[in-house]
Design a protein around this motif. Structure first.
Motif, PDB file in Angstrom:
ATOM      1  N   LEU A  66       0.825  -1.204  -0.168  1.00 24.31           N
ATOM      2  CA  LEU A  66       0.114  -0.077   0.101  1.00 24.31           C
ATOM      3  C   LEU A  66       0.932   1.073   0.090  1.00 24.31           C
ATOM      4  CD1 LEU A  66      -2.692   1.369   0.270  1.00 24.31           C
ATOM      5  CD2 LEU A  66      -2.595   1.270   2.680  1.00 24.31           C
ATOM      6  N   ILE A  68       0.781   5.196   0.080  1.00 22.17           N
ATOM      7  CA  ILE A  68      -0.102   6.341   0.366  1.00 22.17           C
ATOM      8  C   ILE A  68       0.823   7.470   0.006  1.00 22.17           C
ATOM      9  CG2 ILE A  68      -1.518   5.065   1.953  1.00 22.17           C
ATOM     10  CD1 ILE A  68      -0.032   5.948   4.374  1.00 22.17           C
ATOM     11  N   TYR A  74      -3.667   7.035  -2.971  1.00 20.58           N
ATOM     12  CA  TYR A  74      -3.095   5.601  -2.650  1.00 20.58           C
ATOM     13  C   TYR A  74      -3.106   4.529  -3.841  1.00 20.58           C
ATOM     14  CZ  TYR A  74      -7.728   3.190  -2.678  1.00 20.58           C
ATOM     15  OH  TYR A  74      -8.753   2.435  -3.161  1.00 20.58           O
ATOM     16  N   SER A  92      -6.366   1.755  -7.077  1.00 16.03           N
ATOM     17  CA  SER A  92      -6.143   3.143  -6.410  1.00 16.03           C
ATOM     18  C   SER A  92      -7.344   4.246  -6.175  1.00 16.03           C
ATOM     19  CB  SER A  92      -5.101   3.790  -7.693  1.00 16.03           C
ATOM     20  OG  SER A  92      -5.880   4.020  -8.836  1.00 16.03           O
ATOM     21  N   LEU A 106      -9.489   4.019   3.042  1.00 16.87           N
ATOM     22  CA  LEU A 106      -9.504   4.212   1.495  1.00 16.87           C
ATOM     23  C   LEU A 106     -10.676   4.023   0.981  1.00 16.87           C
ATOM     24  CD1 LEU A 106      -6.706   1.258   1.211  1.00 16.87           C
ATOM     25  CD2 LEU A 106      -6.384   3.578   1.542  1.00 16.87           C
TER      26      LEU A 106
END
Length: 145
Positions: A66, A68, A74, A92, A106
């Protein structure tokens, strides 16, 4: 010389007598406590890529990465290990911080996808937004690369 010893002996008494005493007065004092402004969002170097292998019920594990970004976007990559062809999923989108500044959510995920942000790690949270506990708790932590 004796005068100096007496003066030094009386110094604490003189000092203590100068402090004011409120007694039983009804006057109350309000103490303001400022909230701690050190939160993950503004105190940690949280931007970057985090990775680890999380548990999987139907495979050997999910190799998860992941990334960020500072612009609140992300990139999530999950590779299901042990399956034919190693099924790879990439997503994403954007993420947001909670009010306390320690959990990100997310967007664009089928299920709630929340992570607690710590120093050089993020911990995947359960469906209710709580830290995973028990024997497998450490397997839900992604480490910063």
């Amino acid at each position: 010389m004796k005068t100096q010893y007496i003066l030094f002996a009386l110094l604490p008494v003189i000092f203590l007598s100068c402090t004011s005493k409120q007694g039983n007065s009804s006057k109350t004092e309000t103490i303001s406590v400022l909230p701690d402004s050190h939160i993950s969002q503004n105190s940690l170097d949280w931007q970057g890529t985090y990775s680890g292998v999380i548990p999987c019920a139907s495979c050997e594990g999910i190799d998860t990465s992941l990334e960020i970004n500072e612009d609140l976007t992300y990139q999530l990559t999950m590779i299901y290990l042990g399956e034919d062809g190693s099924n790879k999923v990439e997503r994403s989108g954007n993420f947001s911080w909670n009010e306390a500044g320690d959990i990100i959510t997310l967007d664009n995920e089928d299920k709630p996808s929340q992570y607690f942000v710590g120093e050089n790690y993020i911990a995947m949270l359960d469906m209710d937004g709580n830290r995973v506990t028990g024997d497998l708790a450490d397997h839900y932590i992604l480490r910063k690369e």
